[in-house]
Scaffold this motif. Structure first.
Motif, short mmCIF file in Angstrom:
data_model
loop_
_atom_site.label_atom_id
_atom_site.label_comp_id
_atom_site.label_asym_id
_atom_site.label_seq_id
_atom_site.Cartn_x
_atom_site.Cartn_y
_atom_site.Cartn_z
N PHE A 195 9.79 1.33 -6.40
CA PHE A 195 8.35 1.22 -6.47
C PHE A 195 7.90 1.03 -7.93
N GLU A 196 6.75 0.37 -8.06
CA GLU A 196 6.14 0.24 -9.37
C GLU A 196 5.41 1.54 -9.72
N GLU A 197 4.95 1.63 -10.95
CA GLU A 197 4.29 2.84 -11.42
C GLU A 197 3.02 3.14 -10.62
N LYS A 198 2.31 2.07 -10.19
CA LYS A 198 1.07 2.25 -9.45
C LYS A 198 1.30 2.55 -7.97
N GLY A 199 2.55 2.55 -7.55
CA GLY A 199 2.84 2.88 -6.16
C GLY A 199 3.09 1.70 -5.26
N ASP A 200 3.08 0.49 -5.82
CA ASP A 200 3.36 -0.69 -5.02
C ASP A 200 4.87 -0.90 -4.88
N THR A 201 5.27 -1.35 -3.70
CA THR A 201 6.68 -1.65 -3.48
C THR A 201 7.09 -2.87 -4.28
N LEU A 202 8.19 -2.79 -4.96
CA LEU A 202 8.71 -3.95 -5.69
C LEU A 202 9.19 -5.00 -4.69
#
Length: 259
Positions: A89-96
């Motif tokens: 996951f990215e820092e903002k909570g989005d799935t890579l």
């Protein structure tokens, strides 16, 4: 001129520093977390299956966890590294997204030790075959050099200087073939030793496919393919026999080397 040299030196140092790779580290961020012998360890349990995990080390392609599975169920438990997956996951909570296809979310399965052991075994066999082929080629070159040497030595229409040059050139050719054969053998030995060491590590240190009796536990290293884009990841362990699905969150920290 002195100022220019100073500038070039500073620029070179900056460039070298920028080329220095970062290090990555995983920290547990869910489950029952505790410090044990200097390491941060997390523990989760579901349906009698216990997972204990901590970060071990980083290699060029993996982030490696030290994991232990305990079977507190009423039946034998098949433990397989293939049942471990993770989602970055990215820092903002989005799935890579996948690097090869951004339409799909990225997901990784733990590296299978059995495949690595098989690959190393096959590569050891190939190394032996390459040495045999190289030795045959060296033998052909030696035969050709001997034939050329004999043919040239039997010629009487050459001057003393030409015959001396001919002897020198053939001596150099003999030496080259001998040195090449020695180098081929040494290279094969070094590469084979390296492959045997790698295979032994996968055999002895990695978590491998195991049928775990009731009340028993198994421990080993779990190799997770590295995705340096991730800020955190969710590690999933799903047992195939029932609905047990253990999840552990790890923070992925980037550590810049000190200069």
């Amino acid at each position: 001129m002195k100022n220019k040299l100073t500038f070039l030196l500073c620029a070179s140092l900056v460039w070298l520093a920028s080329c220095t790779p970062n290090f990555y580290h995983l920290r547990p961020a869910s489950g029952d977390i505790a410090w044990i012998e200097g390491r941060e360890v997390t523990r989760v349990e579901q349906n009698g299956v216990v997972l204990v995990a901590s970060y071990e080390f980083e290699d060029p392609h993996h982030l490696v966890l030290d994991v232990e599975i305990k079977n507190r169920t009423n039946a034998p438990l098949l433990v397989d590294p293939n049942d471990f997956t993770y989602f970055p996951f990215e820092e903002k909570g989005d799935t890579l997204r996948k690097k090869t296809n951004s339409s799909y979310a990225a997901t990784y399965r733990a590296t299978d030790p059995e495949q690595k052991i098989e690959q190393a075994t096959l590569e050891i066999k190939r190394q032996k075959q390459r040495l045999v082929a190289a030795s045959i080629f060296n033998g052909v070159m030696l035969v050709a050099t001997i034939a050329s040497d004999i043919h040239s030595s039997n010629r009487n229409d050459r001057s003393w200087q030409q015959r001396a040059n001919n002897r020198y050139n053939h001596a150099q050719a003999y030496n080259f073939i001998i040195q090449k054969q020695i180098a081929d053998v040494q290279l094969q030995k070094i590469r084979t030793d390296q492959l045997q060491h790698e295979r032994a590590n996968w055999q002895d240190m990695a978590l491998r496919k195991t049928t775990l009796p009731v009340g028993e536990s198994v421990r080993g290293l779990l190799f997770l393919p590295k995705d340096t884009r991730a800020s955190y990841l969710w590690l999933n362990y799903e047992t195939p026999a029932d609905s047990t699905n253990l999840r552990v969150k790890f923070l992925q920290e980037k550590i810049k080397p000190e200069h």
